[in-house]
Design an enzyme around this catalytic site. Structure first.
Site, PDB file in Angstrom:
ATOM      1  N   SER A 138       9.368 -18.495  -0.983  1.00  0.00           N
ATOM      2  CA  SER A 138       8.528 -18.352   0.198  1.00  0.00           C
ATOM      3  C   SER A 138       8.795 -16.992   0.822  1.00  0.00           C
ATOM      4  O   SER A 138       9.859 -16.391   0.595  1.00  0.00           O
ATOM      5  CB  SER A 138       8.859 -19.448   1.225  1.00  0.00           C
ATOM      6  OG  SER A 138       8.227 -19.190   2.461  1.00  0.00           O
ATOM      7  N   TYR A 151      15.024 -24.951   6.064  1.00  0.00           N
ATOM      8  CA  TYR A 151      14.074 -24.633   4.998  1.00  0.00           C
ATOM      9  C   TYR A 151      14.160 -23.153   4.624  1.00  0.00           C
ATOM     10  O   TYR A 151      14.244 -22.802   3.435  1.00  0.00           O
ATOM     11  CB  TYR A 151      12.658 -24.975   5.462  1.00  0.00           C
ATOM     12  CG  TYR A 151      11.558 -24.544   4.507  1.00  0.00           C
ATOM     13  CD1 TYR A 151      11.190 -25.349   3.440  1.00  0.00           C
ATOM     14  CD2 TYR A 151      10.879 -23.336   4.688  1.00  0.00           C
ATOM     15  CE1 TYR A 151      10.179 -24.965   2.569  1.00  0.00           C
ATOM     16  CE2 TYR A 151       9.869 -22.939   3.826  1.00  0.00           C
ATOM     17  CZ  TYR A 151       9.519 -23.756   2.769  1.00  0.00           C
ATOM     18  OH  TYR A 151       8.528 -23.363   1.913  1.00  0.00           O
TER      19      TYR A 151
END
Length: 252
Positions: A138, A151
């Site tokens: 990401s 995360y």
């Protein structure tokens, strides 16, 4: 990466980016096997894409990973591409007490799972021409999103792991690719209708174009400002550092 003639295994392939990647590769004539915990999602995906296959997988369970790997090698000995895509994203409270269940599930799914899945298949992939290990990280691997600190940390760790593995596999036939999406319209954080998020079909089209090149990192235009944040020359620095480390400690 060559875009045709592969046998591809994609974790988290029942929805979102995983399913969209699976369908794009399926349309190009690759043999695609998807995996996930939600059987109904897997069934929906393979029903919509005749010829695609699916296996149930709990990416947080080492035994489930080992069973899936053994099944894949037995049923699809030509397997040459692994795409570690399964992931979960929840808001957390890094300024306060972290929920233990959130912490454990996020790290188990986003970091331990891909490492274990790759470990279970890596020796098989080394025997294949055009072997590929891909990780969906990401942009928050490079610029953390503070409201999802756990995360973001797992994605930063996954990026680091991919750098190490790419270096250690440099003399084999296996390439390590990192796919670093920006904010995309998927189920993560209920983003399907988010106007500022990148439409999923646009992300997949740009991602597939990059996958067809020799790029080690798949960074679409919208993600480039985040990737540039870490500064230029990261790969050269990482490789130089590791060459020195090998001279000192041996191995690889």
């Amino acid at each position: 990466m060559k875009l045709t003639g592969n046998t591809v295994f994609i974790t988290g392939g029942g929805s979102g980016i995983g399913r969209a990647l699976a369908e794009a590769l399926h349309r190009l004539g690759n043999k695609v096997i998807i995996a996930g915990r939600r059987r109904h999602r897997l069934d929906e995906a393979i029903a919509a894409n005749p010829g695609m296959e699916a296996i149930e997988l709990d990416i947080t369970d080492p035994a489930s990973i080992e069973r899936a790997a053994a099944t894949l090698i037995a049923d699809h000995p030509e397997l040459n591409v692994l795409i570690n895509n399964a992931g979960i994203m929840e808001p957390d409270t890094v300024a306060g007490k972290i929920d233990e269940a959130l912490l454990t599930s996020t790290i188990s799914t986003n970091l331990l799972g891909p490492i274990r899945m790759t470990s279970a298949l890596i020796e098989h992939l080394k025997t294949k021409h055009n072997g590929i290990v891909a990780y969906t990280s990401s942009v928050v691997a490079f610029v953390p999103l503070a409201v999802t600190g756990v995360y973001s940390s797992t994605k930063a760790a996954l990026h680091s792991y991919a750098l190490s593995q790419r270096f250690m596999l440099r003399h084999t036939g296996v390439r390590v690719i990192e796919i670093a999406p920006p904010w995309v319209r998927t189920e993560l954080m209920n983003s399907e209708e988010a106007e500022l998020a990148m439409p999923l079909d646009e992300f997949i089209a740009e991602t597939m174009a990059i996958l067809g090149t020799d790029a080690d990192e798949n960074v679409v235009e919208a993600a480039k400002p985040f990737r540039a944040n870490v500064g230029p020359g990261e790969h050269d620095f990482v490789n130089g550092f590791n060459e020195q480390a090998l001279a000192l400690f041996g191995g690889g």
